[in-house]
Design an enzyme around this catalytic site. Structure first.
Site, PDB file in Angstrom:
ATOM      1  N   TYR A   1     -18.762 -14.405  -7.822  1.00 28.18           N
ATOM      2  CA  TYR A   1     -18.446 -15.752  -8.310  1.00 28.18           C
ATOM      3  C   TYR A   1     -19.063 -16.021  -9.686  1.00 28.18           C
ATOM      4  O   TYR A   1     -18.842 -17.081 -10.260  1.00 28.18           O
ATOM      5  CB  TYR A   1     -19.018 -16.821  -7.369  1.00 28.18           C
TER       6      TYR A   1
ATOM      7  N   ASP B   1      -3.704  28.191   4.560  1.00 31.91           N
ATOM      8  CA  ASP B   1      -2.899  27.206   3.813  1.00 31.91           C
ATOM      9  C   ASP B   1      -1.743  27.925   3.119  1.00 31.91           C
ATOM     10  O   ASP B   1      -1.728  28.074   1.904  1.00 31.91           O
ATOM     11  CB  ASP B   1      -3.846  26.522   2.802  1.00 31.91           C
TER      12      ASP B   1
ATOM     13  N   GLN C   1     -20.999  -9.669   2.755  1.00 30.98           N
ATOM     14  CA  GLN C   1     -20.850 -10.711   1.732  1.00 30.98           C
ATOM     15  C   GLN C   1     -22.195 -11.315   1.308  1.00 30.98           C
ATOM     16  O   GLN C   1     -22.242 -12.155   0.415  1.00 30.98           O
ATOM     17  CB  GLN C   1     -19.950 -11.825   2.255  1.00 30.98           C
TER      18      GLN C   1
ATOM     19  N   HIS D   1     -18.676 -22.979   1.343  1.00 32.61           N
ATOM     20  CA  HIS D   1     -18.325 -21.712   2.008  1.00 32.61           C
ATOM     21  C   HIS D   1     -18.706 -21.817   3.476  1.00 32.61           C
ATOM     22  O   HIS D   1     -19.583 -22.601   3.838  1.00 32.61           O
ATOM     23  CB  HIS D   1     -19.090 -20.556   1.347  1.00 32.61           C
ATOM     24  N   GLY D   2     -18.079 -21.006   4.315  1.00 33.53           N
ATOM     25  CA  GLY D   2     -18.502 -20.896   5.714  1.00 33.53           C
ATOM     26  C   GLY D   2     -19.856 -20.199   5.767  1.00 33.53           C
ATOM     27  O   GLY D   2     -20.192 -19.435   4.863  1.00 33.53           O
TER      28      GLY D   2
ATOM     29  N   LYS E   1     -11.116  -6.225   1.452  1.00 32.44           N
ATOM     30  CA  LYS E   1     -10.599  -6.623   2.754  1.00 32.44           C
ATOM     31  C   LYS E   1      -9.417  -5.736   3.140  1.00 32.44           C
ATOM     32  O   LYS E   1      -9.541  -4.794   3.886  1.00 32.44           O
ATOM     33  CB  LYS E   1     -10.165  -8.082   2.641  1.00 32.44           C
TER      34      LYS E   1
HETATM   35  C1  SPV Z   1      -4.582  20.537  -0.789  1.00 31.01           C
HETATM   36  O1  SPV Z   1      -5.486  19.749  -0.591  1.00 31.01           O
HETATM   37  O2  SPV Z   1      -4.013  21.131   0.110  1.00 31.01           O
HETATM   38  C2  SPV Z   1      -4.111  20.773  -2.150  1.00 31.01           C
HETATM   39  C3  SPV Z   1      -4.995  20.543  -3.266  1.00 31.01           C
HETATM   40  O3  SPV Z   1      -2.986  21.196  -2.300  1.00 31.01           O
HETATM   41  S1  SPV Z   1      -5.765  22.023  -3.635  1.00 31.01           S
HETATM   42  O4  SPV Z   1      -6.401  22.501  -2.443  1.00 31.01           O
HETATM   43  O5  SPV Z   1      -6.712  21.760  -4.698  1.00 31.01           O
HETATM   44  O6  SPV Z   1      -4.720  22.946  -4.063  1.00 31.01           O
HETATM   45 MG    MG Z   2      -2.026  21.854  -0.588  1.00 27.82          MG
END
Ligand code: SPV
Ligand code: MG
Length: 669
Positions: A313, A442, A336, A327-328, A282
């Protein structure tokens, strides 16, 4: 509402049992006579006034009623001709005390279970107890039913008839009509017949509905044999138990109403679902298990509260073997349903029964749930939840999210398997995926303001804890501000990696130039971050890149212990090998010395290892770091190509999510 109990008769067929008191004072259990049981049930349903006709052993009966000290006002009406008249005359004598009232009328030798009287009182019309499952008795009352109402009551009717007992609920208009007829009979010296003979003459003008109690106990006691049967049934009724399970942390009138209904069936045992089980299907409970348990322990009518550890259960039912599970009826469909199917199968093992009440989906209760969810998304409540989940579950999972929509997928995706429900516990705001979504590499190019914007987009539509990929954390002087901002936003954990300079994504390893920070510098950064944070909820996780950069296990472990010493709240060990051996070796050696600090892994390359195995080896957080990005973008590229190739969108339709599904995923506030 008054109760009318007819107790004038002799009860001859009971033999010595009625030689010293009227039949109604015969014991049916170690704690009750027929009469004390009737009176207690009458009082329990809230009736305050009892009119009782007396005759045989009149004084003893009156004294006995008072000795019970129940909160009831009695009016005793004596029938001096009890030995030569029938109860039509007793009712006639009581006319003045009855007219104008709604009443429950019962013979004084009737034993019934509590729910019979309670349900009859809730029935909106005048009614008489019948049973469609009992055989027609030879000599006792039967009710002829025509067009859904009682047309005649007597011992002589067999056609279109059902077994019946003299237990009625009568609205005042219907009662008054019957009393008029009774008066007419008695004033014409017709006093030896059943009162029902008078009733049968007017069933065209009043409507009495059959109230079918089926197999529930509602029997008269005429003989010692009847007494034995009824007493044994009562013993069985007293042993009945009812089980209900609750996951809620907000008790409202709807819950109380269902508890009130359930307790009528037997001794009520409430199962309180464990925090872990609630969180799995939930949402995270606002109130922890102990508080939820104590709420139920303080509700009247609940005889015992136990912990139900799983959504299933099965275990608890096998242990408690309750007569009923309540139960409802909302769980007949949806996620469920498998749980319900398993309950039915488990009850069948020992002959238990499932009782379902209509589920009332009231708007105001939905509002309460919405409010609770809104609370869960608030920074102070959200932030601490990661720590709680780790200590509760041992291992938590996080899925990458880089936008509101991916946040919703991480928040809402649910899988049910084998009666268990699975969801992700948290979200990972990856630098790789956040940058990729913006079409950038990145390399810490996307600045913090933009990264915070992503977090905000995600947090606005979700409630689960957020783990933030903080890259290198930047300069120590900058990192302290990042810590404060993240903590204020409600982020639960920041992970910073021990690299320095122009950071590249770890999955490139040594294919690109990457510089690892010195232990001293990185420890300084951890210490500064730790000093900057304001709550113990917020976690700073130190990520070790030694294995990625092939600096060896010893370096990784040295760093891990140094970072813990500097105050890291968790350690992430990373590897880009498919084989998990080095991760496992690190974990084993780390855990030899350090048992408390949570360990985090990102199994992008060593992806064959299951969560169960990670957990058994002492890992606490598993991050699925980029799978939504890596599956989403190829699907988009494919769609773009299909449109370009076909010069229209039709061919792309099959791979498109329907608008309906989008609407389901995105709730309108
Ligand atoms: C990211 O997801 O940016 C990470 C993890 O730093 S990795 O890409 O595995 O470095
Ligand atoms: Mg990263």
């Amino acid at each position: 509402m008054k109760a009318l109990i007819l107790n004038s008769g002799l009860g001859r067929r009971m033999g010595v049992l009625t030689s010293e008191h009227p039949k109604c004072m015969t014991e049916v259990s170690s704690s009750d006579t027929i009469l004390s049981r009737q009176l207690k049930l009458i009082s329990k349903v809230g009736i305050k006034e009892v009119v009782m006709t007396t005759g045989y052993f009149d004084d003893i009966l009156v004294n006995y009623c008072h000795s019970l000290e129940l909160d009831l006002k009695y009016t005793f009406v004596n029938n001096p001709l009890y030995s030569e008249t029938n109860y039509i005359y007793s009712m006639y004598r009581a006319i003045d005390k009855l007219r104008g009232n709604d009443i429950v009328l019962m013979h004084g030798d009737l034993v019934f279970e509590a729910s019979v009287l309670e349900d009859m009182l809730e029935f909106p019309h005048s009614c008489m107890k019948v049973s469609s499952t009992l055989p027609l008795p030879e000599k006792d009352f039967k009710a002829v039913i025509t067009d859904g109402t009682v047309k005649a009551v007597g011992v002589e009717f067999f056609d279109s008839a059902l077994e019946a007992q003299a237990l009625y609920k009568l609205n005042s208009d219907d009662l008054d009509l019957w009393l008029d007829k009774i008066a007419e009979f008695c004033e014409n010296d017709n006093r030896k017949c059943y009162a029902e003979v008078a009733l049968n003459e007017i069933t065209d003008t009043l409507k009495i509905y059959p109230f079918d109690v089926k197999d529930r106990l509602c029997s008269e006691i005429d003989t010692p044999e009847d007494l034995a049967v009824v007493s044994s049934k009562l013993r069985e009724i007293d042993k009945r138990t009812v089980y209900m399970c609750f996951s809620t942390d907000v008790i409202h009138s709807g819950h109380i109403a269902i508890i009130r209904r359930a307790e009528k069936l037997g001794k009520l045992i409430i199962g309180v679902l464990s925090d872990e089980a609630v969180a799995s299907y939930k949402r995270f409970p606002i109130l922890p298990f102990d508080e939820r348990r104590s709420i139920f322990e303080n509700i009247n009518g609940i005889s015992k509260v136990v912990e139900q550890k799983e959504l299933s259960y099965k275990e608890i039912l096998r242990e408690l073997k309750p007569t009923y599970v309540v139960h409802g009826d909302d769980w007949r469909e949806g996620f469920q349903k498998p749980v319900r199917d398993e309950v039915l199968a488990t009850l069948a093992e020992y002959g238990g029964q499932l009782v379902e009440y209509p589920y009332s989906k009231e708007k105001r209760f939905d509002e309460l749930e919405k409010l609770t969810r809104a609370q869960l998304s608030m920074p102070d409540l959200r932030r601490g939840r990661l720590r709680k989940l780790i200590s509760m579950k041992g291992l938590v999972t996080a899925l990458e999210a880089h936008s509101g929509i991916t946040g919703l997928i991480a928040e809402k995706t649910t899988v049910i398997d084998n009666g268990k429900t699975y969801q992700f516990d948290a979200m990972w705001v990856s630098s790789l995926c956040d940058s990729t979504a913006k079409g950038k590499p990145d390399i810490e190019l996307v600045d913090m303001s933009s990264r915070f914007r992503t977090i905000d987009d995600i947090m606005e539509v979700t409630t689960k804890p957020v783990i933030f990929d903080g890259d290198t954390g930047g300069l120590t002087e900058h990192f302290v501000y990042t810590v404060r901002s993240l903590e204020r936003m409600g982020v639960s954990m920041v992970i910073i990696e021990d690299k320095t300079g122009l950071k590249k994504n770890s999955l490139f390893g040594n294919e690109v130039t990457q510089t690892q920070d010195s232990i001293e510098n990185f420890c300084d950064k951890i210490r500064a971050g730790r000093a900057a944070k304001k709550t113990s909820d917020f976690m700073i996780c130190a990520r070790i890149e030694s294995l990625i950069l092939e600096r060896g296990m010893e370096d990784a472990l040295n760093r891990a212990f140094a970072y813990c010493e500097a105050g890291a709240d968790a350690i992430m060990i990373h590897s880009r090998k498919k084989d998990p051996a080095e991760i496992f070796e690190f974990t084993e050696k780390f855990r030899e010395k350090e048992t408390n600090i949570p360990l985090v892994v990102v199994p992008t390359s060593f992806n064959e290892v299951t969560e169960e195995e990670f957990k058994s080896r002492g890992i606490n957080v598993v991050i699925y770091a980029n799978q939504l990005t890596r599956t989403g973008f190829p699907a988009m590229q494919n769609a773009a190509q299909l449109i370009l190739k076909n010069h229209r969108a039709k061919e792309c339709d099959d791979i498109c999510m329907s608008i309906g599904d989008i609407i389901n995923l995105i709730p309108e506030e």
